[in-house]
Scaffold this motif. Structure first.
Motif, PDB file in Angstrom:
ATOM      1  N   THR A  70       0.868  -1.179   0.000  1.00 31.83           N
ATOM      2  CA  THR A  70       0.000   0.000   0.000  1.00 31.83           C
ATOM      3  C   THR A  70       0.898   1.220   0.000  1.00 31.83           C
ATOM      4  O   THR A  70       1.698   1.407   0.922  1.00 31.83           O
ATOM      5  N   LEU A  71       0.791   2.047  -1.046  1.00 30.52           N
ATOM      6  CA  LEU A  71       1.644   3.221  -1.191  1.00 30.52           C
ATOM      7  C   LEU A  71       0.820   4.391  -1.709  1.00 30.52           C
ATOM      8  O   LEU A  71      -0.389   4.249  -1.929  1.00 30.52           O
ATOM      9  N   VAL A  72       1.456   5.523  -1.914  1.00 30.16           N
ATOM     10  CA  VAL A  72       0.797   6.715  -2.439  1.00 30.16           C
ATOM     11  C   VAL A  72       1.471   7.099  -3.743  1.00 30.16           C
ATOM     12  O   VAL A  72       2.698   7.219  -3.791  1.00 30.16           O
ATOM     13  N   ASP A  73       0.694   7.283  -4.807  1.00 26.40           N
ATOM     14  CA  ASP A  73       1.315   7.615  -6.085  1.00 26.40           C
ATOM     15  C   ASP A  73       1.611   9.111  -6.177  1.00 26.40           C
ATOM     16  O   ASP A  73       1.297   9.887  -5.268  1.00 26.40           O
ATOM     17  N   VAL A  79      -2.630   3.697  -3.500  1.00 22.48           N
ATOM     18  CA  VAL A  79      -2.732   2.573  -4.425  1.00 22.48           C
ATOM     19  C   VAL A  79      -2.193   1.321  -3.751  1.00 22.48           C
ATOM     20  O   VAL A  79      -1.408   1.388  -2.806  1.00 22.48           O
ATOM     21  N   THR A  80      -2.623   0.177  -4.257  1.00 21.46           N
ATOM     22  CA  THR A  80      -2.098  -1.109  -3.808  1.00 21.46           C
ATOM     23  C   THR A  80      -1.660  -1.897  -5.027  1.00 21.46           C
ATOM     24  O   THR A  80      -1.812  -1.449  -6.169  1.00 21.46           O
ATOM     25  N   ILE A 152       5.361   6.026 -13.164  1.00 25.54           N
ATOM     26  CA  ILE A 152       4.577   6.268 -11.958  1.00 25.54           C
ATOM     27  C   ILE A 152       5.517   6.315 -10.758  1.00 25.54           C
ATOM     28  O   ILE A 152       6.346   5.422 -10.571  1.00 25.54           O
ATOM     29  N   GLY A 153       5.392   7.369  -9.948  1.00 26.11           N
ATOM     30  CA  GLY A 153       6.175   7.480  -8.733  1.00 26.11           C
ATOM     31  C   GLY A 153       5.350   7.063  -7.531  1.00 26.11           C
ATOM     32  O   GLY A 153       4.192   7.470  -7.395  1.00 26.11           O
ATOM     33  N   LEU A 154       5.928   6.252  -6.660  1.00 30.82           N
ATOM     34  CA  LEU A 154       5.232   5.776  -5.467  1.00 30.82           C
ATOM     35  C   LEU A 154       6.045   6.101  -4.229  1.00 30.82           C
ATOM     36  O   LEU A 154       7.255   5.888  -4.188  1.00 30.82           O
ATOM     37  N   THR A 155       5.380   6.624  -3.208  1.00 35.43           N
ATOM     38  CA  THR A 155       5.993   6.888  -1.927  1.00 35.43           C
ATOM     39  C   THR A 155       4.985   6.481  -0.846  1.00 35.43           C
ATOM     40  O   THR A 155       4.095   5.677  -1.118  1.00 35.43           O
ATOM     41  N   GLY A 156       5.112   7.012   0.347  1.00 29.99           N
ATOM     42  CA  GLY A 156       4.173   6.641   1.409  1.00 29.99           C
ATOM     43  C   GLY A 156       4.787   6.919   2.762  1.00 29.99           C
ATOM     44  O   GLY A 156       5.779   7.641   2.878  1.00 29.99           O
ATOM     45  N   SER A 157       4.217   6.334   3.787  1.00 34.75           N
ATOM     46  CA  SER A 157       4.783   6.467   5.123  1.00 34.75           C
ATOM     47  C   SER A 157       6.034   5.594   5.223  1.00 34.75           C
ATOM     48  O   SER A 157       6.272   4.723   4.379  1.00 34.75           O
ATOM     49  N   ALA A 158       6.812   5.820   6.274  1.00 36.43           N
ATOM     50  CA  ALA A 158       8.008   4.998   6.473  1.00 36.43           C
ATOM     51  C   ALA A 158       7.646   3.523   6.589  1.00 36.43           C
ATOM     52  O   ALA A 158       8.349   2.650   6.062  1.00 36.43           O
TER      53      ALA A 158
END
Length: 224
Positions: A70-73, A79-80, A152-158
């Protein structure tokens, strides 16, 4: 008893040495000796092991990479892995402040997709940050736009980034150069080809040429 153990050990050493020699002289073009050796061992044991793709690293039998995340684009949307179901991917883990390796490998991905022609349109390039502290969705949007219009770039929490990295067995760690107030990220640097099922089919070492990646991915796409 000791003599029997020595004899068995000698036989095993000679057997493995013979398999290694056979792998050395009988490996396919673009296949490493280690990959050829594993393939020969698999054949001796009756296991199934696909031939390695040119330019790629063959995963050992039973090794699975990839999986749920589970990340953030780069648009800010959560997104998953299900959002990418049915889509082949070329995935790279890095960070936007990377001074050399990351831009080089992302450029390689873009060049490989271009070299594939129309077939490259089937593959989605994905850049996953291992530096969520600085790599916001906005920073990722600006960064990926420099390499490929479909990247597509994906990031998110640590925690989210750590979970994704574990699924792909990616190493990363924060390092602070001497006499610097800023930090860099030390990390592994493989490009992953992910099948439509979300599992890694092959991976490519740093500095693999775009042509080798294009040839390997094209062969994989034909087999899908």
């Amino acid at each position: 008893m000791t003599r029997a153990i020595r004899i068995v050990s000698l036989v095993l050493v000679l057997l493995l040495g013979g398999v290694w020699a056979t792998a050395w002289f009988g490996r396919a073009p673009g296949e490493s000796v280690a990959d050829a050796f594993l393939r020969r061992i698999a054949a001796l044991t009756g296991a199934e092991m696909p031939a390695p793709s040119a330019g790629g690293v063959q995963l050992a039998q039973g090794v699975m990479l990839g999986g749920p995340f589970t990340l953030v684009d780069h648009t800010g949307r959560t997104v998953t892995e299900r959002d990418f179901a049915g889509r082949p991917l070329l995935v790279y883990f890095g960070f936007t402040y990377c001074p050399d390796v990351c831009p080089t490998e992302l450029g390689t991905i873009a060049a490989a997709l271009d070299a594939m022609g129309p077939a490259g349109e089937r593959v989605t390039p994905v850049f996953i940050s291992i530096d969520p502290e600085r790599d916001t969705p906005e920073a990722m949007a600006d960064y990926v736009s420099r390499f490929h219009p479909r990247m597509i770039g994906l990031t998110g929490s640590a925690e989210q980034v750590a979970a994704a990295a574990r699924a792909y067995r990616v190493y990363y760690a924060k390092v602070r150069p001497r006499d610097s107030t800023d930090y860099l990220m030390d990390h592994s640097s493989f490009i992953y080809f992910v099948g439509p099922d979300g599992r890694v089919r092959s991976l490519f070492r740093p500095e693999t040429t775009p042509e080798a990646i294009a040839a390997a991915v094209s062969a994989q796409l034909r087999a899908l």
